[in-house]
Design an enzyme around this catalytic site. Structure first.
Site, mmCIF file in Angstrom:
data_model
loop_
_atom_site.group_PDB
_atom_site.id
_atom_site.type_symbol
_atom_site.label_atom_id
_atom_site.label_comp_id
_atom_site.label_asym_id
_atom_site.label_seq_id
_atom_site.Cartn_x
_atom_site.Cartn_y
_atom_site.Cartn_z
ATOM 1 N N THR A 216 42.616 0.201 59.804
ATOM 2 C CA THR A 216 43.095 -1.139 59.425
ATOM 3 C C THR A 216 41.950 -1.959 58.845
ATOM 4 O O THR A 216 42.078 -2.578 57.775
ATOM 5 C CB THR A 216 43.691 -1.847 60.664
ATOM 6 O OG1 THR A 216 44.818 -1.086 61.106
ATOM 7 C CG2 THR A 216 44.110 -3.270 60.352
ATOM 8 N N ASN B 61 52.166 8.083 56.375
ATOM 9 C CA ASN B 61 52.201 8.235 57.832
ATOM 10 C C ASN B 61 53.585 8.563 58.374
ATOM 11 O O ASN B 61 53.728 9.222 59.393
ATOM 12 C CB ASN B 61 51.668 6.957 58.506
ATOM 13 C CG ASN B 61 52.122 5.692 57.836
ATOM 14 O OD1 ASN B 61 51.927 5.505 56.637
ATOM 15 N ND2 ASN B 61 52.739 4.808 58.588
ATOM 16 N N GLN C 58 45.793 9.375 57.096
ATOM 17 C CA GLN C 58 46.649 10.464 57.595
ATOM 18 C C GLN C 58 46.276 11.803 56.973
ATOM 19 O O GLN C 58 46.557 12.849 57.556
ATOM 20 C CB GLN C 58 48.125 10.159 57.317
ATOM 21 C CG GLN C 58 48.681 9.018 58.128
ATOM 22 C CD GLN C 58 48.770 9.319 59.632
ATOM 23 O OE1 GLN C 58 48.664 10.450 60.080
ATOM 24 N NE2 GLN C 58 48.953 8.267 60.424
ATOM 25 N N SER D 265 40.187 7.115 59.637
ATOM 26 C CA SER D 265 40.308 6.619 61.010
ATOM 27 C C SER D 265 40.115 7.779 61.975
ATOM 28 O O SER D 265 40.723 8.844 61.801
ATOM 29 C CB SER D 265 41.690 5.982 61.201
ATOM 30 O OG SER D 265 41.857 5.596 62.544
ATOM 31 N N THR E 68 26.899 -5.041 65.801
ATOM 32 C CA THR E 68 26.296 -3.866 66.450
ATOM 33 C C THR E 68 27.280 -2.701 66.421
ATOM 34 O O THR E 68 28.457 -2.862 66.721
ATOM 35 C CB THR E 68 25.902 -4.214 67.903
ATOM 36 O OG1 THR E 68 24.998 -5.320 67.848
ATOM 37 C CG2 THR E 68 25.228 -3.037 68.594
ATOM 38 N N CYS F 136 56.490 1.021 64.351
ATOM 39 C CA CYS F 136 56.748 0.633 65.734
ATOM 40 C C CYS F 136 55.475 0.073 66.351
ATOM 41 O O CYS F 136 55.099 0.430 67.445
ATOM 42 C CB CYS F 136 57.216 1.883 66.476
ATOM 43 S SG CYS F 136 57.664 1.603 68.164
HETATM 44 N N1 PLP Z 1 46.656 3.773 57.318
HETATM 45 C C1 PLP Z 1 47.573 4.662 57.696
HETATM 46 C C2 PLP Z 1 48.228 5.514 56.654
HETATM 47 C C3 PLP Z 1 47.924 4.802 59.043
HETATM 48 O O1 PLP Z 1 48.840 5.685 59.405
HETATM 49 C C4 PLP Z 1 47.273 3.960 59.988
HETATM 50 C C5 PLP Z 1 47.655 4.026 61.415
HETATM 51 O O2 PLP Z 1 48.721 4.456 61.777
HETATM 52 C C6 PLP Z 1 46.303 3.059 59.540
HETATM 53 C C7 PLP Z 1 46.025 2.981 58.206
HETATM 54 C C8 PLP Z 1 45.590 2.162 60.505
HETATM 55 O O3 PLP Z 1 44.585 2.867 61.183
HETATM 56 P P1 PLP Z 1 44.000 2.330 62.566
HETATM 57 O O4 PLP Z 1 45.036 2.596 63.611
HETATM 58 O O5 PLP Z 1 42.750 3.128 62.788
HETATM 59 O O6 PLP Z 1 43.712 0.886 62.400
#
Ligand code: PLP
Length: 372
Positions: free
Chosen positions: A72, A140, A168, A188, A226, A309
């Site tokens: 995110t 996703n 993903q 991520s 940090t 969700c």
């Molecule tokens: N982008 C995609 C395609 C995702 O599926 C997700 C989380 O489900 C994210 C971004 C966000 O990642 P994070 O949970 O590490 O913030």
């Protein structure tokens, strides 16, 4: 008690044992990577080693990797850091792109969820400032893979920058930042069997980047604060483990074939497109996703509703909406996503529980739906 069959890896993949070991070691070592004494230098060397590991996963230079608190933040950072006022984003982007750029012009997708390249070209040809184009590598909800190489080719002709959310895709497809030719790429850790709360933005090709964070000079002045040393170390360990790929497509295909033989009307969304081998977004005709998720949970099988969700409440899926799926049908979609520890027995349990529910629902929901 028997462990659940966990088939929700696209939400969060369980921590790999090697990741946990590496994190415990880092937590015990402690230290601030900016400190010049021995303990600080040790922490710095752990962060540097993890940076190299993440760079190997994305085929980029270690210096291109900016550690963040997750996908995110990486997406938000790219949108702001690129400094482009005009943003073109696909209709199926994650909320961390979609909601972070509400003013973005939407690039439509087709019925399989694949970006319409002609629509993108038309948007790029419109007069105005050069844009930032955001197209994810894999979705996703459906696992549908986007033609990012083509997107880059069109974007370059119009002087646009390209951001790709590969959260993903990483560990499931080869993610080669330079091969793709994008300027920014998000990752991520917790989708790879690493910890939650850590990710990275890869900033490459000398792409413009202006940090909006004020504070220390961490991450080469690109992300003040940090470093989350143990999280970053876990991310590095997960990135190395994920490089060997995820050979679960045969399990996923067996699952889809079995569910469709139980319920011939079951529909795989995005099934006609190139998809991640671990993901299935599939409907149970006439049975709401929430009912399925709860019944499967009671049977010890974890999946999620096809729709987003994030607040514990199932909302209508913007992805299925963008693909033109009728709301009533979209409401019957669940997402099954396999990962590094998925086994054949997990699929057997899901098939058995899904069949039981379908038979039971045949006496209630489906008949009710027909009667309505
Ligand atoms: N982008 C995609 C395609 C995702 O599926 C997700 C989380 O489900 C994210 C971004 C966000 O990642 P994070 O949970 O590490 O913030």
């Amino acid at each position: 008690m028997r462990a659940p069959a966990y088939l929700d890896h696209n939400a969060t993949s369980p921590l790999r044992p090697a990741v946990l070991d590496a994190m415990v070691e880092a937590l015990c070592a402690g230290g601030n990577p900016s400190a010049v004494h021995g303990v600080g230098r040790k922490a710095r060397s752990l962060v540097d080693a993890a940076r190299r590991r993440v760079a190997e996963l994305a085929f980029c230079l270690p210096g291109d990797v900016v550690f963040t608190s997750g996908g995110t933040e990486a997406n938000n950072l790219a949108l702001r850091g690129a400094g482009r006022r005009r943003v073109l984003a696909s209709a199926v982007e994650h909320d961390s792109v979609g909601k972070a750029s509400p003013e973005a012009e939407i690039i439509r997708v087709d019925g399989e969820g694949v970006v319409d390249l002609e629509a993108l070209e038309r948007l790029l040809l419109q007069p105005g400032e050069p844009a930032l184009v955001c197209v994810m590598l894999a979705n996703n909800e459906t696992g549908v893979v986007q033609p990012v190489g083509e997107v880059v080719r069109l974007a370059r002709r119009a002087g646009a920058l390209v951001h790709c959310d590969a959260v993903q895709a990483a560990g499931k497809l080869g993610v080669d930042v330079h091969g793709l030719g994008v300027d920014y790429l998000s990752l991520s850790a917790h989708k790879l069997g690493g910890p939650t709360g850590v990710g990275a933005l890869v900033v490459c090709n000398g792409a413009p980047f202006v940090s909006d964070r004020r504070g220390g000079g961490q991450e080469a002045n690109r992300r003040a604060g940090t470093e989350n040393v143990a999280g970053i170390v876990g991310f590095g360990a997960a990135a190395t483990a994920a490089r060997s790929g995820l050979p679960v497509a045969p399990l996923r295909d067996r699952l889809e074939a079995a569910l469709r033989s139980i319920a011939p009307g079951a529909r795989v969304f995005g099934g006609g497109a190139r998809r991640l081998g671990n993901t299935s977004c599939i409907s149970m005709p006439g049975v709401k996703a929430e009912t399925q998720v709860m019944a499967l949970d009671l049977a010890g099988v974890c999946v999620s509703a096809g729709a987003a969700c994030s607040s514990g409440k199932v909302q209508r899926s913007a992805v299925l909406d963008a693909m033109g799926i009728e709301p009533a049908e979209a409401a019957t979609a669940i997402r099954v996503s396999l990962g590094w520890n998925s086994e054949s027995g997990d699929i057997d349990r899901l098939i058995a529980a899904w069949r039981d529910l379908y038979i039971r629902a045949g006496k209630s929901d489906i008949d009710d739906a027909r009667a309505a």
